[in-house]
Design a protein around this motif. Structure first.
Motif, PDB file in Angstrom:
ATOM      1  N   PRO A  10       0.816  -1.062   0.145  1.00 23.54           N
ATOM      2  CA  PRO A  10      -0.031   0.180  -0.110  1.00 23.54           C
ATOM      3  C   PRO A  10       0.813   1.355   0.122  1.00 23.54           C
ATOM      4  O   PRO A  10       0.483   2.140  -0.761  1.00 23.54           O
ATOM      5  N   ALA A  11       1.994   1.224   0.650  1.00 26.89           N
ATOM      6  CA  ALA A  11       2.749   2.339   0.957  1.00 26.89           C
ATOM      7  C   ALA A  11       3.471   2.930  -0.548  1.00 26.89           C
ATOM      8  O   ALA A  11       3.652   3.903  -0.834  1.00 26.89           O
ATOM      9  N   HIS A  12       3.603   1.761  -1.384  1.00 25.01           N
ATOM     10  CA  HIS A  12       4.282   1.895  -2.787  1.00 25.01           C
ATOM     11  C   HIS A  12       3.197   2.533  -3.805  1.00 25.01           C
ATOM     12  O   HIS A  12       3.628   3.503  -4.467  1.00 25.01           O
ATOM     13  N   ALA A  13       1.814   2.318  -3.354  1.00 26.94           N
ATOM     14  CA  ALA A  13       0.862   2.812  -4.189  1.00 26.94           C
ATOM     15  C   ALA A  13       0.643   4.382  -4.035  1.00 26.94           C
ATOM     16  O   ALA A  13       0.843   5.154  -5.024  1.00 26.94           O
ATOM     17  N   HIS A  14       0.951   4.896  -2.895  1.00 28.06           N
ATOM     18  CA  HIS A  14       0.994   6.238  -2.433  1.00 28.06           C
ATOM     19  C   HIS A  14       2.147   6.893  -2.951  1.00 28.06           C
ATOM     20  O   HIS A  14       2.292   7.804  -3.415  1.00 28.06           O
ATOM     21  N   PHE A  15       3.252   6.123  -2.777  1.00 30.67           N
ATOM     22  CA  PHE A  15       4.604   6.755  -3.371  1.00 30.67           C
ATOM     23  C   PHE A  15       4.589   7.077  -4.934  1.00 30.67           C
ATOM     24  O   PHE A  15       5.161   8.343  -5.126  1.00 30.67           O
ATOM     25  N   THR A  40      -3.629  -2.784  -1.187  1.00 27.33           N
ATOM     26  CA  THR A  40      -2.642  -2.371  -2.334  1.00 27.33           C
ATOM     27  C   THR A  40      -3.730  -2.230  -3.510  1.00 27.33           C
ATOM     28  O   THR A  40      -3.822  -1.246  -4.064  1.00 27.33           O
ATOM     29  N   LEU A  41      -4.339  -3.393  -3.873  1.00 22.00           N
ATOM     30  CA  LEU A  41      -5.219  -3.091  -5.134  1.00 22.00           C
ATOM     31  C   LEU A  41      -6.202  -2.100  -4.850  1.00 22.00           C
ATOM     32  O   LEU A  41      -6.654  -1.774  -6.018  1.00 22.00           O
ATOM     33  N   GLU A  42      -6.908  -2.253  -3.969  1.00 21.56           N
ATOM     34  CA  GLU A  42      -8.078  -1.316  -3.627  1.00 21.56           C
ATOM     35  C   GLU A  42      -7.469   0.230  -3.835  1.00 21.56           C
ATOM     36  O   GLU A  42      -8.220   0.963  -4.347  1.00 21.56           O
ATOM     37  N   LEU A  43      -6.311   0.365  -3.111  1.00 23.36           N
ATOM     38  CA  LEU A  43      -5.724   1.884  -3.302  1.00 23.36           C
ATOM     39  C   LEU A  43      -5.490   2.200  -4.902  1.00 23.36           C
ATOM     40  O   LEU A  43      -6.039   3.257  -5.232  1.00 23.36           O
ATOM     41  N   LEU A  44      -4.955   1.086  -5.627  1.00 22.17           N
ATOM     42  CA  LEU A  44      -4.934   1.687  -7.118  1.00 22.17           C
ATOM     43  C   LEU A  44      -6.147   1.849  -7.824  1.00 22.17           C
ATOM     44  O   LEU A  44      -6.352   2.714  -8.449  1.00 22.17           O
ATOM     45  N   ASP A  45      -7.293   0.840  -7.403  1.00 26.61           N
ATOM     46  CA  ASP A  45      -8.345   1.079  -7.949  1.00 26.61           C
ATOM     47  C   ASP A  45      -8.805   2.541  -7.609  1.00 26.61           C
ATOM     48  O   ASP A  45      -9.674   3.105  -8.308  1.00 26.61           O
TER      49      ASP A  45
END
Length: 346
Positions: A10-15, A40-45
């Protein structure tokens, strides 16, 4: 340029969110590969980002090894199809292996020294490695460079983020009392092998200490039912709006301790292993209090120390810290350009 971004946490999605946006605004092609870990997937979505999910995060040494082999192969097939000019990732194990096999340059951004096994099987295969200046771990000669900054600047630094009080209130913030955010982690990442986290006695003692505050708990693992009233109920992508208005952060997550520091919120990071960046944020800027044991008396003492300092003092310290830092998205893009340019001349 054609850039492959590998997002594994998840932190990589933000980064990478603002970096991806900036690359596309310039006209560069970006393909995102993902890993099914936590949200992670939910964040990207939620960011509207199309991505190719290549593996589901495994646990334990054998599970991680099995995933490594499987995911390396799937990523290699993606690279053969899209033929990127460069691959970038945090941690970077998968992209560095695939980079060697496919002849594609790989750029690793990392800040976690105690991921010793991961780093040993990653760094030798990377084209370039970029770490914060406070990084205390090993870097292979001729491949590593340092910069003044932290990963969290990529998504919490102005102008990339502006805290929204209405969103924070919707996430559980209260106006009439101090708010404290507690973060629990699952201790199942590759850099957590051999480590352990908080127990309920420690958490109970902390909750008793903070009984006059509005306490919200966010946890990677399910919480016991007796802590249900404290559970964070906002959207996962909105938690930084809540954090920005908190009086204090306490937890097992070094990443969130650094996020708090960037936002001018004091933090107590309590875990048996530390990080170079939280050490710097304590010794140089006095924004983080590192507690290196799971002793409740040490934790409670650190919490009292932080709450004894006026809130506005931490905001001033954060401003001083940020004044000497890089613009992280611009820095990352400049390094991508350097590597691609250098490779094209070979």
């Amino acid at each position: 340029m054609r850039v492959l971004v590998d997002v594994n946490h998840p932190a990589h999605a933000h980064f990478f969110k603002n970096i991806i946006t900036s690359l596309r605004e310039r006209g560069d092609d970006v393909v995102v590969t993902s890993r099914d870990k936590d949200c992670t997937l939910e964040l990207l979505d939620s960011f509207g980002e199309k991505h190719l999910m290549l593996s589901k995060a495994q646990t334990g040494l054998f599970g991680l090894l099995k995933e490594l082999i499987f995911r390396d192969w799937r990523l290699y097939k993606v690279v053969r199809r899209y033929r990127p000019d460069v691959m970038i990732a945090i941690g970077g194990t998968f992209i560095t292996h695939t980079g060697v096999l496919s002849g594609t340059p790989s750029i690793v951004f990392y800040d976690t020294e105690n991921a010793s096994l991961q780093n040993r099987i990653t760094y030798p295969f990377a084209t370039k490695i970029y770490v914060p200046r406070c990084y205390q771990g090993w870097l292979p000669k001729g491949k590593g460079d340092r910069y003044p900054g932290y990963h969290e600047l990529s998504y919490l630094q102005r102008p990339y983020f502006e805290p929204n009080l209405d969103i924070a209130l919707a996430c559980g913030l209260k106006r009439d009392v101090p708010n404290v955010l507690i973060r629990m982690v699952s201790w199942q990442a590759n850099h957590d092998i051999g480590e352990k986290g908080w127990n309920t006695d420690l958490l109970d003692a902390l909750l008793e200490e903070l009984k006059d505050n509005n306490v919200i708990i966010t946890s990677e693992a399910p919480l016991p039912s007796r802590y249900e009233k404290y559970r964070y109920r906002g959207h996962f992508q909105d938690i930084h709006h809540l954090l920005a208005f908190c009086r204090l952060y306490v937890g097992e997550s070094a990443t969130m301790a650094s996020e708090a520091a960037v936002l001018g919120v004091p933090s107590v990071y309590c875990a048996e292993t530390g990080r170079g960046y939280t050490d710097e944020q304590e010794t140089r800027y006095k924004l983080v209090n590192n507690v290196r044991s799971l002793n409740k008396n040490e934790l409670l003492s650190a919490v009292r120390d932080v709450l004894g300092v006026p809130e506005k003092e931490f905001r001033a310290r954060a401003e001083e810290m940020l004044s000497g830092m890089v613009d992280m998205p611009k820095f990352v893009i400049s390094k991508i350009e350097e590597v691609v340019s250098s490779n094209s001349k070979k």
